[in-house]
Design a protein around this motif. Structure first.
Motif, PDB file in Angstrom:
ATOM      1  N   LYS A 248     -98.712  35.620 -17.763  1.00 36.93           N
ATOM      2  CA  LYS A 248     -99.169  34.403 -17.094  1.00 36.93           C
ATOM      3  C   LYS A 248    -100.681  34.249 -17.169  1.00 36.93           C
ATOM      4  CE  LYS A 248     -95.439  34.054 -13.655  1.00 36.93           C
ATOM      5  NZ  LYS A 248     -94.683  35.235 -14.023  1.00 36.93           N
ATOM      6  N   SER A 249    -101.386  35.360 -17.328  1.00 36.16           N
ATOM      7  CA  SER A 249    -102.841  35.286 -17.368  1.00 36.16           C
ATOM      8  C   SER A 249    -103.348  34.622 -18.644  1.00 36.16           C
ATOM      9  CB  SER A 249    -103.440  36.692 -17.236  1.00 36.16           C
ATOM     10  OG  SER A 249    -103.021  37.507 -18.308  1.00 36.16           O
ATOM     11  N   ALA A 250    -102.500  34.590 -19.666  1.00 36.32           N
ATOM     12  CA  ALA A 250    -102.887  33.951 -20.929  1.00 36.32           C
ATOM     13  C   ALA A 250    -102.541  32.474 -20.850  1.00 36.32           C
ATOM     14  CB  ALA A 250    -102.174  34.628 -22.104  1.00 36.32           C
ATOM     15  N   GLY A 251    -103.457  31.696 -20.310  1.00 33.08           N
ATOM     16  CA  GLY A 251    -103.164  30.302 -20.014  1.00 33.08           C
ATOM     17  C   GLY A 251    -102.693  29.493 -21.204  1.00 33.08           C
ATOM     18  N   ALA A 252    -103.213  29.802 -22.392  1.00 33.59           N
ATOM     19  CA  ALA A 252    -102.858  29.033 -23.568  1.00 33.59           C
ATOM     20  C   ALA A 252    -101.411  29.235 -23.989  1.00 33.59           C
ATOM     21  CB  ALA A 252    -103.785  29.405 -24.733  1.00 33.59           C
ATOM     22  N   THR A 253    -100.735  30.247 -23.435  1.00 30.52           N
ATOM     23  CA  THR A 253     -99.328  30.472 -23.781  1.00 30.52           C
ATOM     24  C   THR A 253     -98.388  29.863 -22.745  1.00 30.52           C
ATOM     25  OG1 THR A 253     -99.087  32.593 -22.615  1.00 30.52           O
ATOM     26  CG2 THR A 253     -99.969  32.653 -24.860  1.00 30.52           C
ATOM     27  N   SER A 254     -98.925  29.233 -21.705  1.00 25.30           N
ATOM     28  CA  SER A 254     -98.043  28.602 -20.735  1.00 25.30           C
ATOM     29  C   SER A 254     -97.417  27.359 -21.355  1.00 25.30           C
ATOM     30  CB  SER A 254     -98.803  28.228 -19.454  1.00 25.30           C
ATOM     31  OG  SER A 254     -99.609  27.086 -19.660  1.00 25.30           O
ATOM     32  N   VAL A 255     -96.169  27.132 -21.025  1.00 27.26           N
ATOM     33  CA  VAL A 255     -95.470  25.969 -21.573  1.00 27.26           C
ATOM     34  C   VAL A 255     -96.133  24.688 -21.079  1.00 27.26           C
ATOM     35  CG1 VAL A 255     -93.265  24.748 -21.656  1.00 27.26           C
ATOM     36  CG2 VAL A 255     -93.315  27.250 -21.753  1.00 27.26           C
ATOM     37  N   GLN A 256     -96.615  24.688 -19.852  1.00 27.92           N
ATOM     38  CA  GLN A 256     -97.291  23.507 -19.330  1.00 27.92           C
ATOM     39  C   GLN A 256     -98.512  23.154 -20.185  1.00 27.92           C
ATOM     40  OE1 GLN A 256    -100.115  23.239 -15.903  1.00 27.92           O
ATOM     41  NE2 GLN A 256     -98.333  22.401 -14.846  1.00 27.92           N
ATOM     42  N   PHE A 257     -99.313  24.154 -20.546  1.00 29.04           N
ATOM     43  CA  PHE A 257    -100.490  23.924 -21.386  1.00 29.04           C
ATOM     44  C   PHE A 257    -100.083  23.340 -22.736  1.00 29.04           C
ATOM     45  CE2 PHE A 257    -103.391  25.343 -24.707  1.00 29.04           C
ATOM     46  CZ  PHE A 257    -104.633  24.971 -24.212  1.00 29.04           C
ATOM     47  N   LEU A 258     -99.042  23.928 -23.330  1.00 30.20           N
ATOM     48  CA  LEU A 258     -98.589  23.466 -24.640  1.00 30.20           C
ATOM     49  C   LEU A 258     -98.044  22.047 -24.573  1.00 30.20           C
ATOM     50  CD1 LEU A 258     -96.847  26.784 -25.771  1.00 30.20           C
ATOM     51  CD2 LEU A 258     -99.004  25.830 -26.655  1.00 30.20           C
ATOM     52  N   ARG A 259     -97.374  21.737 -23.473  1.00 29.60           N
ATOM     53  CA  ARG A 259     -96.863  20.372 -23.309  1.00 29.60           C
ATOM     54  C   ARG A 259     -98.007  19.373 -23.195  1.00 29.60           C
ATOM     55  NH1 ARG A 259     -92.453  19.915 -18.684  1.00 29.60           N
ATOM     56  NH2 ARG A 259     -92.455  17.782 -19.510  1.00 29.60           N
ATOM     57  N   LYS A 260     -99.056  19.747 -22.486  1.00 29.38           N
ATOM     58  CA  LYS A 260    -100.205  18.855 -22.348  1.00 29.38           C
ATOM     59  C   LYS A 260    -100.903  18.643 -23.682  1.00 29.38           C
ATOM     60  CE  LYS A 260    -101.185  19.716 -17.465  1.00 29.38           C
ATOM     61  NZ  LYS A 260    -102.144  20.291 -16.473  1.00 29.38           N
ATOM     62  N   GLU A 261    -100.756  19.623 -24.573  1.00 35.07           N
ATOM     63  CA  GLU A 261    -101.294  19.474 -25.930  1.00 35.07           C
ATOM     64  C   GLU A 261    -100.424  18.572 -26.788  1.00 35.07           C
ATOM     65  OE1 GLU A 261    -101.871  23.331 -27.756  1.00 35.07           O
ATOM     66  OE2 GLU A 261    -104.033  23.101 -27.441  1.00 35.07           O
ATOM     67  N   GLY A 262     -99.252  18.192 -26.270  1.00 35.78           N
ATOM     68  CA  GLY A 262     -98.354  17.327 -27.018  1.00 35.78           C
ATOM     69  C   GLY A 262     -97.308  18.058 -27.826  1.00 35.78           C
ATOM     70  N   ARG A 263     -97.160  19.361 -27.601  1.00 37.53           N
ATOM     71  CA  ARG A 263     -96.160  20.130 -28.349  1.00 37.53           C
ATOM     72  C   ARG A 263     -94.755  19.726 -27.914  1.00 37.53           C
ATOM     73  NH1 ARG A 263     -98.128  24.664 -31.145  1.00 37.53           N
ATOM     74  NH2 ARG A 263    -100.407  24.527 -31.214  1.00 37.53           N
ATOM     75  N   THR A 264     -93.852  19.636 -28.871  1.00 40.45           N
ATOM     76  CA  THR A 264     -92.455  19.336 -28.576  1.00 40.45           C
ATOM     77  C   THR A 264     -91.714  20.634 -28.273  1.00 40.45           C
ATOM     78  OG1 THR A 264     -91.728  19.584 -30.865  1.00 40.45           O
ATOM     79  CG2 THR A 264     -92.536  17.401 -30.180  1.00 40.45           C
ATOM     80  N   ALA A 265     -90.488  20.500 -27.786  1.00 42.94           N
ATOM     81  CA  ALA A 265     -89.680  21.686 -27.512  1.00 42.94           C
ATOM     82  C   ALA A 265     -89.451  22.486 -28.786  1.00 42.94           C
ATOM     83  CB  ALA A 265     -88.343  21.277 -26.885  1.00 42.94           C
ATOM     84  N   ASP A 266     -89.185  21.788 -29.905  1.00 52.33           N
ATOM     85  CA  ASP A 266     -88.958  22.483 -31.177  1.00 52.33           C
ATOM     86  C   ASP A 266     -90.204  23.250 -31.615  1.00 52.33           C
ATOM     87  OD1 ASP A 266     -86.368  21.649 -31.362  1.00 52.33           O
ATOM     88  OD2 ASP A 266     -86.786  19.957 -32.701  1.00 52.33           O
ATOM     89  N   GLU A 267     -91.366  22.669 -31.402  1.00 50.97           N
ATOM     90  CA  GLU A 267     -92.605  23.353 -31.782  1.00 50.97           C
ATOM     91  C   GLU A 267     -92.835  24.594 -30.924  1.00 50.97           C
ATOM     92  OE1 GLU A 267     -95.475  19.826 -33.500  1.00 50.97           O
ATOM     93  OE2 GLU A 267     -95.223  20.000 -31.326  1.00 50.97           O
ATOM     94  N   ILE A 268     -92.482  24.505 -29.648  1.00 50.51           N
ATOM     95  CA  ILE A 268     -92.633  25.660 -28.759  1.00 50.51           C
ATOM     96  C   ILE A 268     -91.701  26.781 -29.184  1.00 50.51           C
ATOM     97  CG2 ILE A 268     -92.225  26.468 -26.398  1.00 50.51           C
ATOM     98  CD1 ILE A 268     -93.329  23.743 -25.458  1.00 50.51           C
ATOM     99  N   TYR A 269     -90.470  26.421 -29.522  1.00 49.41           N
ATOM    100  CA  TYR A 269     -89.540  27.441 -30.014  1.00 49.41           C
ATOM    101  C   TYR A 269     -90.036  28.033 -31.335  1.00 49.41           C
ATOM    102  CZ  TYR A 269     -86.009  26.439 -26.479  1.00 49.41           C
ATOM    103  OH  TYR A 269     -85.327  26.316 -25.296  1.00 49.41           O
ATOM    104  N   GLY A 270     -90.683  27.208 -32.138  1.00 51.38           N
ATOM    105  CA  GLY A 270     -91.236  27.715 -33.386  1.00 51.38           C
ATOM    106  C   GLY A 270     -92.332  28.737 -33.150  1.00 51.38           C
ATOM    107  N   LEU A 271     -93.163  28.505 -32.122  1.00 49.87           N
ATOM    108  CA  LEU A 271     -94.207  29.467 -31.779  1.00 49.87           C
ATOM    109  C   LEU A 271     -93.607  30.796 -31.349  1.00 49.87           C
ATOM    110  CD1 LEU A 271     -96.691  27.226 -29.750  1.00 49.87           C
ATOM    111  CD2 LEU A 271     -97.105  28.260 -31.974  1.00 49.87           C
ATOM    112  N   ILE A 272     -92.533  30.719 -30.575  1.00 51.40           N
ATOM    113  CA  ILE A 272     -91.880  31.946 -30.139  1.00 51.40           C
ATOM    114  C   ILE A 272     -91.315  32.698 -31.343  1.00 51.40           C
ATOM    115  CG2 ILE A 272     -89.952  32.893 -28.804  1.00 51.40           C
ATOM    116  CD1 ILE A 272     -90.312  30.529 -26.871  1.00 51.40           C
ATOM    117  N   GLY A 273     -90.749  31.936 -32.285  1.00 48.89           N
ATOM    118  CA  GLY A 273     -90.205  32.560 -33.481  1.00 48.89           C
ATOM    119  C   GLY A 273     -91.261  33.295 -34.292  1.00 48.89           C
TER     120      GLY A 273
END
Length: 280
Positions: A248-273
């Protein structure tokens, strides 16, 4: 024939916004549940009242919905969670477990601060400072620790652990079961909740292996706890970036942060992959 289970759970703690590591664990839990015929319970661990924030609870629901992660049982929103599902509604069960441990004489009071323990043991764990002091369990500003020197043998997923002093689980030596604020600690609440809800498939990250050992130990001390030993434990790999575990301390990896950047669900899953090969 594949084994079938009754229930598993996804159990976020609302002390920060959900991050990619949380998502990976939840998805793996969901996949295993569907494969094994288990129902998925949403259990939000909110008993650390100093760290819980309503924003983080709401974030759990928003993130799960955004990423299409479903569950079969548990709260559907913040209001229902607070009214019915919060851990505060199960406090009586946690306190009964603590009393059962006290009645067995397996506890001792500890007045050490985290800073004192850190200075005494640089590698982590507890140095045993208060175990023979005879402090009263009813004294103010003391935590309750369980004596793990009573431990004999433990089998988890076919692995034997002789005691709680080895390098694998040294951090759980004489672990805390009641905090100084009087609230039951995570190891107690987690096992009581799993017993209460009939969870028999427990999916966790590799970093929580010591917690599994601690809870297996407690299961042998608590009334009705023996069935916990029949559960199946799956410890998955962690997401890492640059050699550092994501948290949680790595703010840039929070889903909320990524959503605010405009990332889609598929893009978030791609990052995890990318961070966990074989995830997708």
């Amino acid at each position: 024939m594949q084994p079938r289970f009754n229930r598993t759970r996804i159990a976020p703690t609302p002390s920060g916004f959900l991050h990619l590591g949380n998502v990976a664990s939840f998805v793996l839990t969901s996949r295993l549940a569907r494969r094994m015929g288990a129902r998925v319970l949403l259990r939000i661990d909110d008993l650390d009242r100093d760290r819980v924030d309503e924003r983080y609870v709401q974030d759990i629901f928003e993130t799960l919905h955004f990423l299409g992660i479903s569950w079969d049982e548990g709260p559907l929103g913040l209001a229902e969670f607070e009214a019915v599902w919060s851990q505060v509604h199960r406090m009586e069960k946690y306190l009964a477990a603590l009393q059962a441990l006290r009645d067995q004489g397996v506890l001792f009071a500890c007045s050490c601060s985290r800073a004192q323990i850190a200075r005494a043991v640089t590698a982590g764990g507890y140095p045993g400072t208060c175990r023979d002091k005879g402090l009263s369990l009813d004294a103010p500003d003391v935590s309750w620790r369980v004596r793990t020197d009573l431990f004999r043998e433990l089998k988890v997923r076919g692995v034997e652990a002789a005691d709680f002093s080895g390098p694998l689980d040294g951090s759980m030596k004489d672990f805390v079961v009641r905090k100084k604020d009087g609230f039951p600690a995570y190891q107690v609440t987690s096992i009581i909740d799993d017993l209460h809800f009939g969870v028999d498939l427990i999916v966790r990250g590799q970093d929580l292996w010591p917690s599994t050992l601690a809870q297996m130990y407690l299961s042998g001390l608590l009334p009705g706890g023996a069935v916990f030993g029949d559960a199946c434990f799956y410890h998955h790999a962690l997401l890492e970036e640059g050699g550092m575990k994501l948290s949680k301390s790595a703010g840039a990896t929070s889903v909320q942060f990524l959503r605010k950047e405009g990332r889609t669900a598929d893009e978030i899953y791609g990052l995890i992959g990318q961070l966990m090969p074989g995830f997708l």
